[in-house]
Design an enzyme around this catalytic site. Sequence first.
Site, PDB file in Angstrom:
ATOM      1  N   PHE A 150     -14.221  53.428 -43.327  1.00 15.94           N
ATOM      2  CA  PHE A 150     -14.994  53.011 -44.506  1.00 15.94           C
ATOM      3  C   PHE A 150     -16.435  53.523 -44.510  1.00 15.94           C
ATOM      4  O   PHE A 150     -17.080  53.541 -45.550  1.00 15.94           O
ATOM      5  CB  PHE A 150     -15.020  51.473 -44.611  1.00 15.94           C
ATOM      6  CG  PHE A 150     -16.010  50.817 -43.686  1.00 15.94           C
ATOM      7  CD1 PHE A 150     -17.365  50.772 -44.004  1.00 15.94           C
ATOM      8  CD2 PHE A 150     -15.610  50.251 -42.480  1.00 15.94           C
ATOM      9  CE1 PHE A 150     -18.294  50.187 -43.147  1.00 15.94           C
ATOM     10  CE2 PHE A 150     -16.527  49.667 -41.627  1.00 15.94           C
ATOM     11  CZ  PHE A 150     -17.873  49.636 -41.958  1.00 15.94           C
ATOM     12  N   LYS A 174      -5.377  59.410 -46.286  1.00 16.40           N
ATOM     13  CA  LYS A 174      -5.267  57.959 -46.467  1.00 16.40           C
ATOM     14  C   LYS A 174      -6.690  57.416 -46.359  1.00 16.40           C
ATOM     15  O   LYS A 174      -7.229  57.257 -45.271  1.00 16.40           O
ATOM     16  CB  LYS A 174      -4.372  57.387 -45.363  1.00 16.40           C
ATOM     17  CG  LYS A 174      -3.689  56.092 -45.709  1.00 16.40           C
ATOM     18  CD  LYS A 174      -4.601  54.911 -45.932  1.00 16.40           C
ATOM     19  CE  LYS A 174      -5.184  54.322 -44.682  1.00 16.40           C
ATOM     20  NZ  LYS A 174      -6.197  53.281 -44.965  1.00 16.40           N
ATOM     21  N   GLU A 177      -9.084  51.424 -47.269  1.00 16.42           N
ATOM     22  CA  GLU A 177      -8.830  50.522 -48.403  1.00 16.42           C
ATOM     23  C   GLU A 177     -10.097  49.786 -48.820  1.00 16.42           C
ATOM     24  O   GLU A 177     -10.154  49.198 -49.899  1.00 16.42           O
ATOM     25  CB  GLU A 177      -7.691  49.547 -48.073  1.00 16.42           C
ATOM     26  CG  GLU A 177      -7.946  48.567 -46.938  1.00 16.42           C
ATOM     27  CD  GLU A 177      -7.677  49.148 -45.543  1.00 16.42           C
ATOM     28  OE1 GLU A 177      -7.923  50.349 -45.324  1.00 16.42           O
ATOM     29  OE2 GLU A 177      -7.235  48.373 -44.673  1.00 16.42           O
ATOM     30  N   SER A 227     -11.946  52.854 -35.647  1.00 14.65           N
ATOM     31  CA  SER A 227     -12.312  52.101 -34.441  1.00 14.65           C
ATOM     32  C   SER A 227     -11.425  52.525 -33.264  1.00 14.65           C
ATOM     33  O   SER A 227     -10.313  53.038 -33.453  1.00 14.65           O
ATOM     34  CB  SER A 227     -12.139  50.612 -34.712  1.00 14.65           C
ATOM     35  OG  SER A 227     -10.785  50.355 -35.019  1.00 14.65           O
ATOM     36  N   CYS A 282     -20.989  55.963 -36.398  1.00 12.28           N
ATOM     37  CA  CYS A 282     -20.525  56.086 -35.012  1.00 12.28           C
ATOM     38  C   CYS A 282     -21.583  56.782 -34.164  1.00 12.28           C
ATOM     39  O   CYS A 282     -21.461  56.825 -32.956  1.00 12.28           O
ATOM     40  CB  CYS A 282     -19.219  56.870 -34.964  1.00 12.28           C
ATOM     41  SG  CYS A 282     -19.413  58.541 -35.569  1.00 12.28           S
ATOM     42  N   GLU A 376     -19.197  47.475 -29.562  1.00  9.08           N
ATOM     43  CA  GLU A 376     -19.763  48.157 -30.735  1.00  9.08           C
ATOM     44  C   GLU A 376     -20.168  47.082 -31.745  1.00  9.08           C
ATOM     45  O   GLU A 376     -19.363  46.228 -32.103  1.00  9.08           O
ATOM     46  CB  GLU A 376     -18.714  49.085 -31.352  1.00  9.08           C
ATOM     47  CG  GLU A 376     -19.264  49.873 -32.529  1.00  9.08           C
ATOM     48  CD  GLU A 376     -18.273  50.894 -33.085  1.00  9.08           C
ATOM     49  OE1 GLU A 376     -17.070  50.592 -33.145  1.00  9.08           O
ATOM     50  OE2 GLU A 376     -18.717  51.990 -33.467  1.00  9.08           O
TER      51      GLU A 376
HETATM   52  P1  NAD Z   1     -10.752  50.919 -38.693  1.00  6.09           P
HETATM   53  O1  NAD Z   1     -10.227  51.383 -37.390  1.00  6.09           O
HETATM   54  O2  NAD Z   1     -10.676  49.474 -39.013  1.00  6.09           O
HETATM   55  O3  NAD Z   1      -9.995  51.677 -39.897  1.00  6.09           O
HETATM   56  C1  NAD Z   1      -9.833  53.072 -39.905  1.00  6.09           C
HETATM   57  C2  NAD Z   1      -8.550  53.405 -40.649  1.00  6.09           C
HETATM   58  O4  NAD Z   1      -7.454  52.795 -39.984  1.00  6.09           O
HETATM   59  C3  NAD Z   1      -8.550  52.884 -42.088  1.00  6.09           C
HETATM   60  O5  NAD Z   1      -8.032  53.874 -42.926  1.00  6.09           O
HETATM   61  C4  NAD Z   1      -7.650  51.652 -42.010  1.00  6.09           C
HETATM   62  O6  NAD Z   1      -6.922  51.446 -43.191  1.00  6.09           O
HETATM   63  C5  NAD Z   1      -6.708  51.967 -40.879  1.00  6.09           C
HETATM   64  N1  NAD Z   1      -6.273  50.766 -40.134  1.00  6.09           N
HETATM   65  C6  NAD Z   1      -6.950  49.608 -39.986  1.00  6.09           C
HETATM   66  N2  NAD Z   1      -6.243  48.747 -39.229  1.00  6.09           N
HETATM   67  C7  NAD Z   1      -5.087  49.373 -38.898  1.00  6.09           C
HETATM   68  C8  NAD Z   1      -3.944  49.006 -38.106  1.00  6.09           C
HETATM   69  N3  NAD Z   1      -3.846  47.817 -37.532  1.00  6.09           N
HETATM   70  N4  NAD Z   1      -2.965  49.919 -37.964  1.00  6.09           N
HETATM   71  C9  NAD Z   1      -3.041  51.123 -38.530  1.00  6.09           C
HETATM   72  N5  NAD Z   1      -4.116  51.516 -39.293  1.00  6.09           N
HETATM   73  C10 NAD Z   1      -5.121  50.665 -39.468  1.00  6.09           C
HETATM   74  O7  NAD Z   1     -12.253  51.460 -38.808  1.00  6.09           O
HETATM   75  P2  NAD Z   1     -13.319  51.150 -39.951  1.00  6.09           P
HETATM   76  O8  NAD Z   1     -13.772  49.742 -39.770  1.00  6.09           O
HETATM   77  O9  NAD Z   1     -12.844  51.609 -41.250  1.00  6.09           O
HETATM   78  O10 NAD Z   1     -14.495  52.159 -39.514  1.00  6.09           O
HETATM   79  C11 NAD Z   1     -15.446  51.855 -38.550  1.00  6.09           C
HETATM   80  C12 NAD Z   1     -15.080  52.390 -37.197  1.00  6.09           C
HETATM   81  O11 NAD Z   1     -14.891  53.791 -37.265  1.00  6.09           O
HETATM   82  C13 NAD Z   1     -16.175  52.182 -36.157  1.00  6.09           C
HETATM   83  O12 NAD Z   1     -15.581  51.792 -34.950  1.00  6.09           O
HETATM   84  C14 NAD Z   1     -16.812  53.545 -36.040  1.00  6.09           C
HETATM   85  O13 NAD Z   1     -17.457  53.802 -34.812  1.00  6.09           O
HETATM   86  C15 NAD Z   1     -15.635  54.423 -36.220  1.00  6.09           C
HETATM   87  N6  NAD Z   1     -16.018  55.763 -36.615  1.00  6.09           N
HETATM   88  C16 NAD Z   1     -15.928  56.729 -35.668  1.00  6.09           C
HETATM   89  C17 NAD Z   1     -16.319  58.017 -35.958  1.00  6.09           C
HETATM   90  C18 NAD Z   1     -16.258  59.088 -34.908  1.00  6.09           C
HETATM   91  O14 NAD Z   1     -16.521  60.217 -35.229  1.00  6.09           O
HETATM   92  N7  NAD Z   1     -15.924  58.790 -33.675  1.00  6.09           N
HETATM   93  C19 NAD Z   1     -16.797  58.327 -37.242  1.00  6.09           C
HETATM   94  C20 NAD Z   1     -16.856  57.319 -38.202  1.00  6.09           C
HETATM   95  C21 NAD Z   1     -16.455  56.026 -37.865  1.00  6.09           C
END
Ligand code: NAD
Length: 485
Positions: A150, A174, A177, A227, A282, A376
């Site tokens: 997000f 994808k 959401e 994450s 991140c 984090e």
């Molecule tokens: P998230 O892991 O909750 O969601 C990421 C994606 O996974 C979304 O599209 C979501 O729909 C999907 N998802 C969520 N729960 C799921 C599940 N149980 N099973 C399968 N798919 C699932 O992350 P977020 O809250 O959207 O974003 C923030 C996180 O992203 C932070 O931890 C941040 O550090 C990380 N991030 C990392 C980088 C990097 O380059 N390393 C870059 C941007 C963000």
Amino acid sequence: MKYAPIRNYINGEFVEAATERSLDVISPVDGTLLSTVPLSNNQDLDAAVQAAKAAFPTWSRTTIKERVQVFFRYKALLEKNLKELALLVQEENGKTYDEAVAEIEKGAELAEFACSLPQIVTGEILEVSRGVECRTEHVPLGVVASIVPFNFPSMVPNWTIPNAVALGNCMIIKPSEKVPLSVGRLAELLQEAGLPKGVFNVVHGDRDVVEAICDHPGIEAVSFVGSTKIAKLVYQRATNNLKRCLALGGAKNHLIVLPDAIPGMTAQNITASMAGCAGQRCMAASAMVAVGPVDHIIEKLCEEARNVVPGKNLGAVINRDSKERIERYITEAEKLGAKVLVDGRSPKVEGKENGTYVGPTVIDYVTPDMAIAKEEIFGPVISIMRTKTVDEALAIENANPYGNAASVFTQNGGMARYVMDRASAGMVGVNVGVPVPREPFSFGGWNESRFGVGDITGKSSIEFWTKLKKSTTKWNPEAGINWMS
Ligand code: NAD
């Protein structure tokens, strides 16, 4: 509701999803209901895979010189529509307008890199023995998927779209959401730029569709950004299904500050790093390790942090859960003896009472065993830990399981090198709060911040989005002479 219900984008058309599940999309800025997003099912995903599969033979046989023409036009369209795209990002994500503009500009830079791919992906050729040549070339994989978070509704999709597609793949994305609107606009711009139908598809949803992506036999490779917990699940599931996977996870970035650091510049950089995008990056600074007598720098840091005002130059965090989680970390650390120097809990933001804001927070005397030091936070919070030596500071940095970024602030080049060599992070910086490599350099962390091989942008991403074809040919080098005589 401000916008029409969101639809999937399949084979060049916005289509109603087969699923009956959906979710409200709420703006973190002021709580406005923006739209609803479908939580797609297997049938929706399969429709996208079939469209992408059908488009692949023609797209992959189009030369890369032709394919990148789409991205020259796409870059120009991102620039032309910059204001509108930035407002959309701001509205759905909650970041400030300036931060949203920077995100769109970065997208244009990513498209620019894709335009340079024909100059970079040239293969190799060598006559290995008389008349025998070996040649290598990068060929696309087929249908690939990109699952995004997000915090950058437009930029992170653009980490993957231009490179994967310009290299000849057909893609299914994808979006998160929580922020599903921006990617729909990117689909329209790609179409306007001339991308053929089916080459790029958008399937909205949550966990169900992510799992379906990992399982679908028609998808060759999965990139994930999000994450660490979910990155691990996706990496394990996709590779268990014998797919190529690159999964970027969360972060806990340490800034090591030495007493000789330039106070004003250091304080400005740390503040911008921890509070930029409300700490939802991140690459955000989350822990400052203060080595020796650096109180004068901490004072400046507090001054800088107090100039960051929620609702003005500090955006909202994504939702109420996030706000409560961040504030809980601060309260728990305080209870354990940490000292809150600048307190961002429950700020009043006039006219935006339904927005989800956390003010900048500086918290001192945090110890490495506290949750705020280890986990984090993803909010505008910097935890200060005190050490006597650089080695103690490095031990703290090295002990954290993540490995996205680390920086050192000093005027001593030898010390800077010492820290950079020993920090366990994929992206390190000196006197830089956010050490993001810019194109053509690639972006990617280490340890639990990335699973899989290679990076997600820049030159290193070429290996992920293509496979190498090695050809060996043998012709009689004297044949022409025979024919001539
Ligand atoms: P998230 O892991 O909750 O969601 C990421 C994606 O996974 C979304 O599209 C979501 O729909 C999907 N998802 C969520 N729960 C799921 C599940 N149980 N099973 C399968 N798919 C699932 O992350 P977020 O809250 O959207 O974003 C923030 C996180 O992203 C932070 O931890 C941040 O550090 C990380 N991030 C990392 C980088 C990097 O380059 N390393 C870059 C941007 C963000």
